[in-house]
Write a protein that holds these residues in place. Structure first.
Motif, PDB file in Angstrom:
ATOM      1  N   MET A   1     -53.220  93.851 -46.895  1.00  0.00           N
ATOM      2  CA  MET A   1     -53.592  95.242 -47.027  1.00  0.00           C
ATOM      3  C   MET A   1     -52.720  95.883 -48.100  1.00  0.00           C
ATOM      4  N   THR A   2     -53.334  96.748 -48.840  1.00  0.00           N
ATOM      5  CA  THR A   2     -52.583  97.469 -49.860  1.00  0.00           C
ATOM      6  C   THR A   2     -51.847  98.639 -49.200  1.00  0.00           C
ATOM      7  N   PRO A   3     -50.830  99.169 -49.868  1.00  0.00           N
ATOM      8  CA  PRO A   3     -50.122 100.334 -49.301  1.00  0.00           C
ATOM      9  C   PRO A   3     -51.061 101.516 -49.039  1.00  0.00           C
ATOM     10  N   ARG A   4     -52.074 101.667 -49.857  1.00  0.00           N
ATOM     11  CA  ARG A   4     -53.027 102.759 -49.654  1.00  0.00           C
ATOM     12  C   ARG A   4     -53.800 102.564 -48.349  1.00  0.00           C
ATOM     13  N   HIS A   5     -54.179 101.325 -48.059  1.00  0.00           N
ATOM     14  CA  HIS A   5     -54.894 101.050 -46.811  1.00  0.00           C
ATOM     15  C   HIS A   5     -53.984 101.259 -45.607  1.00  0.00           C
ATOM     16  N   VAL A   6     -52.733 100.842 -45.731  1.00  0.00           N
ATOM     17  CA  VAL A   6     -51.782 101.023 -44.630  1.00  0.00           C
ATOM     18  C   VAL A   6     -51.580 102.508 -44.357  1.00  0.00           C
ATOM     19  N   ARG A   7     -51.455 103.287 -45.413  1.00  0.00           N
ATOM     20  CA  ARG A   7     -51.265 104.732 -45.263  1.00  0.00           C
ATOM     21  C   ARG A   7     -52.485 105.366 -44.591  1.00  0.00           C
ATOM     22  N   ALA A   8     -53.667 104.984 -45.024  1.00  0.00           N
ATOM     23  CA  ALA A   8     -54.885 105.536 -44.423  1.00  0.00           C
ATOM     24  C   ALA A   8     -54.995 105.139 -42.954  1.00  0.00           C
ATOM     25  N   LEU A   9     -54.686 103.901 -42.648  1.00  0.00           N
ATOM     26  CA  LEU A   9     -54.744 103.440 -41.260  1.00  0.00           C
ATOM     27  C   LEU A   9     -53.710 104.156 -40.406  1.00  0.00           C
ATOM     28  N   ARG A  10     -52.491 104.287 -40.922  1.00  0.00           N
ATOM     29  CA  ARG A  10     -51.421 104.953 -40.181  1.00  0.00           C
ATOM     30  C   ARG A  10     -51.768 106.417 -39.925  1.00  0.00           C
ATOM     31  N   GLY A  11     -52.240 107.124 -40.942  1.00  0.00           N
ATOM     32  CA  GLY A  11     -52.572 108.538 -40.789  1.00  0.00           C
ATOM     33  C   GLY A  11     -53.743 108.773 -39.855  1.00  0.00           C
ATOM     34  N   THR A  12     -54.776 107.963 -39.999  1.00  0.00           N
ATOM     35  CA  THR A  12     -55.948 108.113 -39.141  1.00  0.00           C
ATOM     36  C   THR A  12     -55.615 107.768 -37.696  1.00  0.00           C
ATOM     37  N   ALA A  13     -54.868 106.702 -37.501  1.00  0.00           N
ATOM     38  CA  ALA A  13     -54.478 106.323 -36.138  1.00  0.00           C
ATOM     39  C   ALA A  13     -53.608 107.396 -35.504  1.00  0.00           C
ATOM     40  N   ALA A  14     -52.676 107.942 -36.263  1.00  0.00           N
ATOM     41  CA  ALA A  14     -51.809 108.998 -35.718  1.00  0.00           C
ATOM     42  C   ALA A  14     -52.628 110.217 -35.327  1.00  0.00           C
ATOM     43  N   ALA A  15     -53.575 110.607 -36.159  1.00  0.00           N
ATOM     44  CA  ALA A  15     -54.394 111.781 -35.853  1.00  0.00           C
ATOM     45  C   ALA A  15     -55.264 111.553 -34.622  1.00  0.00           C
ATOM     46  N   TRP A  16     -55.908 110.393 -34.549  1.00  0.00           N
ATOM     47  CA  TRP A  16     -56.795 110.123 -33.417  1.00  0.00           C
ATOM     48  C   TRP A  16     -56.021 109.934 -32.120  1.00  0.00           C
ATOM     49  N   VAL A  17     -54.922 109.204 -32.167  1.00  0.00           N
ATOM     50  CA  VAL A  17     -54.135 109.006 -30.949  1.00  0.00           C
ATOM     51  C   VAL A  17     -53.565 110.339 -30.483  1.00  0.00           C
ATOM     52  N   ALA A  18     -53.077 111.162 -31.417  1.00  0.00           N
ATOM     53  CA  ALA A  18     -52.552 112.476 -31.049  1.00  0.00           C
ATOM     54  C   ALA A  18     -53.640 113.343 -30.419  1.00  0.00           C
ATOM     55  N   THR A  19     -54.841 113.266 -30.930  1.00  0.00           N
ATOM     56  CA  THR A  19     -55.943 114.067 -30.391  1.00  0.00           C
ATOM     57  C   THR A  19     -56.311 113.623 -28.981  1.00  0.00           C
ATOM     58  N   VAL A  20     -56.417 112.332 -28.779  1.00  0.00           N
ATOM     59  CA  VAL A  20     -56.779 111.836 -27.444  1.00  0.00           C
ATOM     60  C   VAL A  20     -55.669 112.121 -26.435  1.00  0.00           C
ATOM     61  N   VAL A  21     -54.424 111.935 -26.840  1.00  0.00           N
ATOM     62  CA  VAL A  21     -53.309 112.225 -25.931  1.00  0.00           C
ATOM     63  C   VAL A  21     -53.220 113.727 -25.672  1.00  0.00           C
ATOM     64  N   ALA A  22     -53.500 114.553 -26.683  1.00  0.00           N
ATOM     65  CA  ALA A  22     -53.496 116.006 -26.494  1.00  0.00           C
ATOM     66  C   ALA A  22     -54.580 116.420 -25.492  1.00  0.00           C
ATOM     67  N   ALA A  23     -55.744 115.824 -25.602  1.00  0.00           N
ATOM     68  CA  ALA A  23     -56.814 116.139 -24.653  1.00  0.00           C
ATOM     69  C   ALA A  23     -56.419 115.741 -23.236  1.00  0.00           C
ATOM     70  N   THR A  24     -55.772 114.597 -23.111  1.00  0.00           N
ATOM     71  CA  THR A  24     -55.323 114.151 -21.797  1.00  0.00           C
ATOM     72  C   THR A  24     -54.250 115.068 -21.245  1.00  0.00           C
ATOM     73  N   ALA A  25     -53.273 115.414 -22.076  1.00  0.00           N
ATOM     74  CA  ALA A  25     -52.192 116.308 -21.634  1.00  0.00           C
ATOM     75  C   ALA A  25     -52.744 117.680 -21.284  1.00  0.00           C
ATOM     76  N   HIS A  26     -53.694 118.137 -22.057  1.00  0.00           N
ATOM     77  CA  HIS A  26     -54.303 119.434 -21.807  1.00  0.00           C
ATOM     78  C   HIS A  26     -54.983 119.450 -20.444  1.00  0.00           C
ATOM     79  N   THR A  27     -55.682 118.387 -20.133  1.00  0.00           N
ATOM     80  CA  THR A  27     -56.378 118.306 -18.847  1.00  0.00           C
ATOM     81  C   THR A  27     -55.384 118.192 -17.700  1.00  0.00           C
ATOM     82  N   LEU A  28     -54.339 117.374 -17.882  1.00  0.00           N
ATOM     83  CA  LEU A  28     -53.348 117.199 -16.824  1.00  0.00           C
ATOM     84  C   LEU A  28     -52.509 118.451 -16.592  1.00  0.00           C
TER      85      LEU A  28
END
Length: 191
Positions: A1-28
């Motif tokens: 993977m190129t550094p650009r792909h790693v950056r895109a994967l890292r940023g997208t994963a962080a955003a999606w995981v944060a969103t799902v965890v935020a929804a869970t925390a919000h509900t709890l």
């Protein structure tokens, strides 16, 4: 993977995981369960921001910024859309400030605590998870680099000898001047 792909994967994963965890925390924390379409919309909106912020190198601070932004974006989106579902309990989202003019979407203390704990857990999980995956990848590459491909020796055909008893005969010396040289027996002369 190129550094650009790693950056895109890292940023997208962080955003999606944060969103799902935020929804869970919000509900709890006492908020209503968010609609899956709202979670997906916030994840899609947070992903480009996550890619822009995370940078080329792994940094807990940058991942933390993405996670906090994702948490805030989700909470804001959920507070704004709270009126769309009148049956959902959302009293903790609005607070009337000192002028009494308009309600403002501010979370109460349990909600802030739940989102803060979710953000810390998300940052620790993403940062530690990526470090673990990198270490695992380095370990696999080092094992593969040290491994030598050992091909089995090609099979050597064994000389088949009859099972009958071998007898040792003394060598005979040919003292005759007669030559038995000629063509092989399977070649016939056609003259």
């Amino acid at each position: 993977m190129t550094p650009r792909h790693v950056r895109a994967l890292r940023g997208t994963a962080a955003a999606w995981v944060a969103t799902v965890v935020a929804a869970t925390a919000h509900t709890l924390a006492g908020g209503g369960a968010p609609a899956p379409s709202l979670v997906a919309a916030v994840g899609i909106l947070a992903a480009p921001f996550g890619v822009a912020v995370v940078g080329r190198r792994l940094s807990a601070w940058r991942i933390g910024a993405v996670v906090l932004a994702g948490q805030a974006l989700f909470h804001l989106a959920f507070a704004i859309t709270a009126g769309a579902d009148p049956s959902a309990p959302h009293s903790h989202h609005t607070m009337v400030l000192a002028g009494g003019i308009a309600p403002v979407a501010l979370p109460d203390a349990p909600m802030v605590l739940a989102h803060a704990l979710a953000a810390l857990a998300t940052v620790a999980g993403l940062y530690g998870g990526e470090r673990m995956l990198r270490a695992l990848g380095r370990g696999i590459r080092s094992v593969l680099a040290r491994a030598r491909v050992v091909l089995p020796a090609p099979p050597v055909p064994a000389l088949v000898t009859p099972d009958r008893e071998r007898t040792i005969r003394p060598a005979r010396a040919v003292l005759s001047g007669l030559s038995r040289r000629g063509p092989p027996a399977f070649v016939t002369a056609t003259h």
